[in-house]
Design a protein around this motif. Structure first.
Motif: not given
Length: 189
Positions: A130-134, A142-144, A171-172, A161-162
C-alpha cells in the motif's frame, strides 16, 4: 372505476368481475417521461469523488494550516505543493489517497472492458505494498518515512504533514496531524 374499487373490500377485488377477469379491472392513465436530464449519456469512471475531496480540502485547509502553525512554530506551511522548496523542512496540507493493490476495482475492469472476474474475498485488503499519497489542487506527492503507517490511514482524510520533499517527489514525513471534527453548534434542549 377507481371510485367503485375504493368502496369494495379486499376479498371482492380478488373475485371475478362480470367479464370474468380477477381483480375487478385496472384503471389506466397516460404517462409522459420527463426525466431525460437525469439520464447518463456517457459513462465516466475517473475522478469519482474529486469534487467532494476538493471542496473538503478548501473548507478545512485554513483551519488545519492554523493548527499546524501552532504545533510546529517556525516551519513554513506551503500554500500549494508546487510552491514548496525541495530538501527544505515544510508543512504541507492535502487530502490523502491510499493506493491499495489488493482492493478490488470494478470500475477499472469496466473502463478497460475486461471480463469481470468474481471478487476474491480476503481477510483484509491492506498490505505492505500500500502507498499513501497526498494531493492538493496543484499535484500529488507520495508520503514516505517511519512516521507513516499506511494501514492506519484512510482515503479522503485531510491532514497536515511535517517533513521534507526529496528530488524524486517523495515527501518524508516526520510528524502529522488531522483537523478532527468541526466545531458543533450547541443545541438547547
Amino acid at each position: 372505476t377507481l371510485r367503485h374499487l375504493k368502496h369494495r373490500n379486499a376479498m371482492e377485488v380478488d373475485q371475478p368481475s362480470e367479464s370474468g377477469h380477477v381483480g375487478g379491472g385496472r384503471a389506466t392513465c397516460t404517462y409522459a417521461f420527463t426525466g431525460e436530464r437525469f439520464l447518463i449519456s456517457q459513462k465516466e469512471y475517473d475522478q469519482q469523488y474529486s469534487h467532494m475531496y476538493f471542496c473538503r480540502l478548501m473548507q478545512l485547509r485554513p483551519r488545519i494550516a492554523e493548527m499546524a502553525a501552532a504545533r510546529w512554530p517556525g516551519v513554513p506551511v506551503a500554500e500549494r505543493f508546487m510552491a514548496m522548496q525541495q530538501n527544505e523542512r515544510t508543512v504541507i496540507v492535502g487530502t490523502l489517497y491510499k493506493d491499495m493493490p489488493l482492493k478490488p476495482n470494478i470500475l477499472e475492469e469496466i473502463a478497460t472492458n475486461k471480463p469481470i472476474a468474481p471478487v476474491q474475498r480476503l481477510a483484509k485488503y491492506t498490505s505492505e505494498k500500500d502507498v499513501v499519497i497526498i494531493e492538493d489542487e496543484s499535484g500529488r506527492l507520495t508520503l514516505a518515512g517511519d512516521a507513516i503507517e499506511p494501514g492506519l490511514l484512510c482515503t479522503g482524510t485531510v491532514g497536515a504533514f511535517l517533513g521534507v520533499e526529496d528530488s524524486v517527489g517523495e515527501f518524508t514525513v516526520e510528524d502529522f496531524m488531522f483537523v478532527g471534527l468541526a466545531p458543533q453548534p450547541r443545541v438547547e434542549l
